[in-house]
Every structure is written in structure tokens, then in C-alpha cells.
Design an enzyme around this catalytic site. Sequence first.
Site, PDB file in Angstrom:
ATOM      1  N   LYS A  22      30.852 -96.817 -94.774  1.00 11.20           N
ATOM      2  CA  LYS A  22      31.412 -95.821 -93.515  1.00 11.20           C
ATOM      3  C   LYS A  22      30.212 -95.611 -92.546  1.00 11.20           C
ATOM      4  CE  LYS A  22      32.089 -91.511 -93.958  1.00 11.20           C
ATOM      5  NZ  LYS A  22      31.620 -90.539 -93.283  1.00 11.20           N
ATOM      6  N   ASN A  23      29.241 -94.976 -93.329  1.00 12.76           N
ATOM      7  CA  ASN A  23      28.118 -94.369 -92.353  1.00 12.76           C
ATOM      8  C   ASN A  23      27.139 -95.297 -91.985  1.00 12.76           C
ATOM      9  OD1 ASN A  23      29.280 -91.870 -93.164  1.00 12.76           O
ATOM     10  ND2 ASN A  23      27.786 -91.305 -94.660  1.00 12.76           N
ATOM     11  N   CYS A 117      32.429 -77.492 -89.099  1.00 19.28           N
ATOM     12  CA  CYS A 117      33.095 -78.339 -90.132  1.00 19.28           C
ATOM     13  C   CYS A 117      32.899 -77.572 -91.395  1.00 19.28           C
ATOM     14  CB  CYS A 117      31.941 -79.521 -90.244  1.00 19.28           C
ATOM     15  SG  CYS A 117      31.703 -80.035 -91.938  1.00 19.28           S
ATOM     16  N   ARG A 122      26.314 -77.243 -88.460  1.00 20.01           N
ATOM     17  CA  ARG A 122      25.982 -78.717 -88.232  1.00 20.01           C
ATOM     18  C   ARG A 122      25.648 -79.048 -86.845  1.00 20.01           C
ATOM     19  NH1 ARG A 122      29.785 -83.226 -91.419  1.00 20.01           N
ATOM     20  NH2 ARG A 122      27.739 -84.524 -90.801  1.00 20.01           N
ATOM     21  N   ASP A 317      25.892 -86.808-100.133  1.00 18.82           N
ATOM     22  CA  ASP A 317      27.308 -87.395-100.308  1.00 18.82           C
ATOM     23  C   ASP A 317      27.594 -87.744-101.746  1.00 18.82           C
ATOM     24  OD1 ASP A 317      26.713 -89.070 -97.116  1.00 18.82           O
ATOM     25  OD2 ASP A 317      27.168 -86.857 -97.523  1.00 18.82           O
ATOM     26  N   ILE A 339      20.554 -80.057 -98.124  1.00 19.30           N
ATOM     27  CA  ILE A 339      20.920 -80.833 -96.612  1.00 19.30           C
ATOM     28  C   ILE A 339      21.972 -79.824 -96.109  1.00 19.30           C
ATOM     29  CG2 ILE A 339      21.845 -82.734 -95.570  1.00 19.30           C
ATOM     30  CD1 ILE A 339      19.271 -83.297 -96.895  1.00 19.30           C
ATOM     31  N   ARG A 409      39.540 -90.996 -95.184  1.00 19.13           N
ATOM     32  CA  ARG A 409      38.530 -90.993 -94.105  1.00 19.13           C
ATOM     33  C   ARG A 409      37.398 -92.060 -94.721  1.00 19.13           C
ATOM     34  NH1 ARG A 409      36.689 -85.932 -91.105  1.00 19.13           N
ATOM     35  NH2 ARG A 409      35.308 -87.698 -90.180  1.00 19.13           N
TER      36      ARG A 409
HETATM   37  C1  EPZ Z   1      24.965 -88.182 -91.842  1.00 23.03           C
HETATM   38  O1  EPZ Z   1      25.637 -87.107 -91.004  1.00 23.03           O
HETATM   39  C2  EPZ Z   1      26.500 -88.746 -92.614  1.00 23.03           C
HETATM   40  N1  EPZ Z   1      27.466 -89.150 -91.782  1.00 23.03           N
HETATM   41  C3  EPZ Z   1      26.765 -87.595 -93.684  1.00 23.03           C
HETATM   42  O2  EPZ Z   1      28.002 -88.324 -94.587  1.00 23.03           O
HETATM   43  C4  EPZ Z   1      25.672 -87.199 -94.397  1.00 23.03           C
HETATM   44  O3  EPZ Z   1      25.974 -86.117 -95.255  1.00 23.03           O
HETATM   45  C5  EPZ Z   1      24.374 -86.881 -93.616  1.00 23.03           C
HETATM   46  O4  EPZ Z   1      24.061 -87.893 -92.733  1.00 23.03           O
HETATM   47  C6  EPZ Z   1      23.280 -86.705 -94.474  1.00 23.03           C
HETATM   48  O5  EPZ Z   1      22.693 -87.746 -95.401  1.00 23.03           O
HETATM   49  C7  EPZ Z   1      27.689 -90.233 -91.211  1.00 23.03           C
HETATM   50  O6  EPZ Z   1      26.465 -91.081 -91.398  1.00 23.03           O
HETATM   51  C8  EPZ Z   1      28.632 -90.318 -90.246  1.00 23.03           C
HETATM   52  P1  EPZ Z   1      22.393 -85.363 -90.401  1.00 23.03           P
HETATM   53  P2  EPZ Z   1      24.873 -86.333 -90.101  1.00 23.03           P
HETATM   54  O7  EPZ Z   1      22.145 -85.152 -88.893  1.00 23.03           O
HETATM   55  O8  EPZ Z   1      24.116 -87.387 -89.146  1.00 23.03           O
HETATM   56  C9  EPZ Z   1      21.031 -80.686 -89.632  1.00 23.03           C
HETATM   57  C10 EPZ Z   1      29.831 -88.320 -95.663  1.00 23.03           C
HETATM   58  O9  EPZ Z   1      30.425 -87.571 -96.457  1.00 23.03           O
HETATM   59  N2  EPZ Z   1      20.924 -81.052 -88.513  1.00 23.03           N
HETATM   60  O10 EPZ Z   1      21.334 -86.246 -91.076  1.00 23.03           O
HETATM   61  O11 EPZ Z   1      25.678 -85.619 -89.191  1.00 23.03           O
HETATM   62  C11 EPZ Z   1      22.345 -80.703 -90.174  1.00 23.03           C
HETATM   63  O12 EPZ Z   1      23.076 -79.648 -89.954  1.00 23.03           O
HETATM   64  C12 EPZ Z   1      29.185 -87.596 -94.472  1.00 23.03           C
HETATM   65  O13 EPZ Z   1      30.156 -89.400 -95.523  1.00 23.03           O
HETATM   66  C13 EPZ Z   1      20.344 -80.140 -87.337  1.00 23.03           C
HETATM   67  O14 EPZ Z   1      20.138 -79.053 -87.675  1.00 23.03           O
HETATM   68  O15 EPZ Z   1      23.808 -85.531 -90.604  1.00 23.03           O
HETATM   69  C14 EPZ Z   1      22.197 -80.939 -91.534  1.00 23.03           C
HETATM   70  O16 EPZ Z   1      22.109 -79.669 -92.307  1.00 23.03           O
HETATM   71  C15 EPZ Z   1      29.120 -86.018 -94.668  1.00 23.03           C
HETATM   72  N3  EPZ Z   1      20.333 -80.257 -86.067  1.00 23.03           N
HETATM   73  C16 EPZ Z   1      20.992 -81.724 -92.038  1.00 23.03           C
HETATM   74  O17 EPZ Z   1      20.128 -81.678 -90.168  1.00 23.03           O
HETATM   75  C17 EPZ Z   1      20.759 -81.719 -85.729  1.00 23.03           C
HETATM   76  O18 EPZ Z   1      20.766 -81.829 -84.278  1.00 23.03           O
HETATM   77  C18 EPZ Z   1      21.257 -83.464 -92.063  1.00 23.03           C
HETATM   78  O19 EPZ Z   1      22.333 -83.705 -90.935  1.00 23.03           O
HETATM   79  C19 EPZ Z   1      21.317 -82.567 -86.355  1.00 23.03           C
HETATM   80  C20 EPZ Z   1      21.098 -82.377 -87.708  1.00 23.03           C
END
Ligand code: EPZ
Length: 431
Positions: A22-23, A117, A122, A317, A339, A409
Amino acid sequence: MDVLVVEGGEVLEGTVRTAGAKNAVLSLLTAAILTEEEVVVENVPALADVRTMLGILKELGGEVRELGEGRVSIRMAEIPEPVADWNLVRKMRASFEVLGPLLARCGRAQVSYPGGCVFGLRPVDIHLKGLRALGATITTDAGYVLAEAPPGGLVGAEIYLGTPFGSSVGATRNVMMAAVCAKGTTVLQNAACEPEIVDLAQCLIKMGARVLGAGSPTIVIEGVERLHGTTHSVIPDRIEAGTYLAAGAITGGRVRVENCRPDHLTSFLDALHHAGCAVERGTDWLETQPREAFGSGLERLRATDVTTQPYPGFPTDLQAQWVTLMSLAEGISVVTERIYTDRYMHLAELTRLGARVRRQGSIAILEGIERFSGASLMASDLRASVSLVLAGLVARGTTEIHRVYHIDRGYERVEARLSSLGANIRRTSAE
Ligand code: EPZ
């Protein structure tokens, strides 16, 4: 609304095949925005999020054809209006990653902020920081991000993509897709190293992009004039594979997960090993080994602490699934969520099954119990929901999980797959 009803107590046995990730698939579909030519994505999982993303590409003017057997063709010949509105983006955060490719392709874009969320704020500040560094003017208005490229187009730059939690998967993808056609060289520092990033980079390279270092914290991108079409197959879903291994581990059965990438699950396999769950390994399969039955119950897993981290650390995850496993382990385990510090919607529901859990901020302390007792539960987010299904597999009596759409999802036909392993699980609809 659908409900999953699980009768606990079956020891799972058998084989499941991992679907496409998915990701990874969501951004591979998004990458089609970067060319007028046809992009064919293979091994596409049948998930609600995939349908949402295909809906967004159609809204943007794309021609989308489902070719069958998990193959989807996308041709974004024209993009009349580079706008992704709130009604689409609110359903799925990953749709915010159309911003970078739209900006690169159309020189401007208007994309709704993703909004909140269940596991907290996020923010997307690092996405915007990266696009600004490429020369884009970014403003926000009425809940939308408005991005404009400079007259000559985006220009390569050196960009640090660190967040307070480490790297960002989404920001790395969004900025990488914006930079592939920017003038000159872009260097992404503290880039995310997840396998899904590598998969996207490999697809972009097949489209004619010049990307080096994907999978490492430093990615170097030489901008090119334009990209062309390609065919790319999605990597297997490591989180789905980990979830089915957890189903084998919690029931003490022999569950073989095929068509997976064991090398993408090293930290999780290490934790399973430490907890006393033996896992056999092949090039593209993993198999939990049965555990001995002692007296009334099963030999229990050993309490094992984990801390979630960016890849290759323990994946956030798989945190909820681990919490369910450790709620039944021998001893006290400490789970630290680094995270998403608030990613604990499953704790209250597990407590309803009898789990002994205490929470201090981003830390959950689990005092292992012998057995859960079935109850009615409410799903909240994708991984929390599947952790409740795992709990139901071993609970005394019946467990009902409401609001199953969360699971659909990210898990293809979850009850059919678990039934094929011998689980007593069915989907019904609640009034
Ligand atoms: C991806 O989300 C995945 N989703 C998430 O999977 C996964 O948990 C996450 O990466 C971490 O591995 C998809 O790929 C669609 P991040 P993403 O940007 O890209 C902070 C699932 O269950 N952050 O790596 O949204 C953020 O708040 C989902 O399949 C900022 O502060 O995650 C988080 O604490 C849930 N500013 C951390 O970084 C930003 O601009 C990591 O987020 C961006 C992120």
C-alpha cells in the site's frame, strides 16, 4: 457498516501470499503525473486507498484503465486544472503527495491541506520546505496550499529533510518527484530510507529520471528535460507480511508468508526471535514455527521491548500488532512510539479484552496476561484495527470489531486470508 466477528482459539496453519505494498503503490500511481505517456503499474493491491488515489488521478484529467490481475494503466496526457480538493485529500493523507509532481509538470498546483489524523497533528512543513528550496512560491489560503514554480521552472538545491522524529517518507517522495525535472542537481539530506522510497526511485529511473542513493539518507537527483512512460511492479507489502507473521506468532501456529521480502523485515524478525517465536526464512518467504502446548495453554512469548524508528528500525506500522503480542507475553514489556507519539488508539480497546496496559506519553507498559476475553471493539485506524483482529484470534469467546472500513484501506480481503489459515472469522453488517 461491516463488522468482523472472530471466534478465538484456532491455531493458524497454512500459507498466505503478500500483496503489493500500500505504502509504495500510492506514490507509484502519483508518479504518472510526471509524464504524458502511459504508465502501467503491476501487482496493485485491491485496497480502498488505491481506489481513492485512482479517483484523484481521474479528477485531474487522467485516463485510468484497470487491465485486470492487479495491473492498472494511467495516462495523464493533459492536466487541465492542477487542483486536488479537500473532498479527495481528506480521505487519504498520501494524496498530498500529488503537490510535488503537479508543480513539476504544470508549474503550479493547488492542493488541500491533509488535516488531522487520529494519531496526532502530522504536519507537512518539511514537504513545503523542500518545495520552497526548489524555488517554488508557497502560500496557503482557505485550507489549501498554493504552489507556483519560478518562470524558468524548479531549480535543484541541497535540502535537509529532517523532522523532529527523524526522516519523513512523504516529504522525501514529494520533493523527489518535484526534483526529477528541476534544473541542475538536487541533494536530499536525511532522506527517508524505506523500501517504498527505493521502489519509487526505481520507477522514476525507468521513466528516465536520474536518481542516485535511494535507500540511503543522501539522495542525489540530476534534473532531466522530461520523463516518459514505463511499466513497474510494486514491491510486496512488508507491513502486511509482518501482520500475518504476528497472526502465526500469537496463535502459536505454522504460518507461511510467501512472495515477501524478508530483508525488509529485519528489525521485526529480530524482535520475534527475541520474544521466542522461531521463524524459518527463504528468499521470498517466511514461516513462523509452531510453539509447544504446555498444560492449559501455549508456551508464552517472552516480554520484549521495542522502540519504533524510521527504516531500518522497528516500523511504527507494526507497533500496534506488537502491543497485542506483548499483552500476552510472559513478563513486562515497554513499547516506545517515536514516530507518532500518540499512536495508541488500540490500548483502550485491548483493555476491554482484559489487557494490563499503562501509558506514559509515548511509552506503553504491558504486563502480560494469560488470555484475552472476547468483547465488542471499535476500530480507529488501519494498524490499530488489525491489532484487534489479532487479539480476537486468541481471545476466549467472540470478539466483534466495528468500523472495519479502516482495515479495508490497507489489507486485501483480510477475513478470507485469515480463514484460509484456519481462523474462525467472518464479516457481517451491523444495523
Ligand atoms: C508514511 O506516512 C506511511 N504512509 C505511514 O503508514 C507510516 O506510518 C509513515 O510513513 C512512517 O513510516 C504512507 O506511506 C502512505 P512521515 P507519512 O512523513 O509519509 C513527521 C500506515 O499505517 N513529519 O514519514 O505521512 C510526522 O508527523 C501509514 O500504513 C513532520 O513533522 O509519514 C511523523 O511524526 C500510517 N513534518 C514523522 O514525521 C512533515 O512535513 C514521520 O512522518 C512530515 C512529517
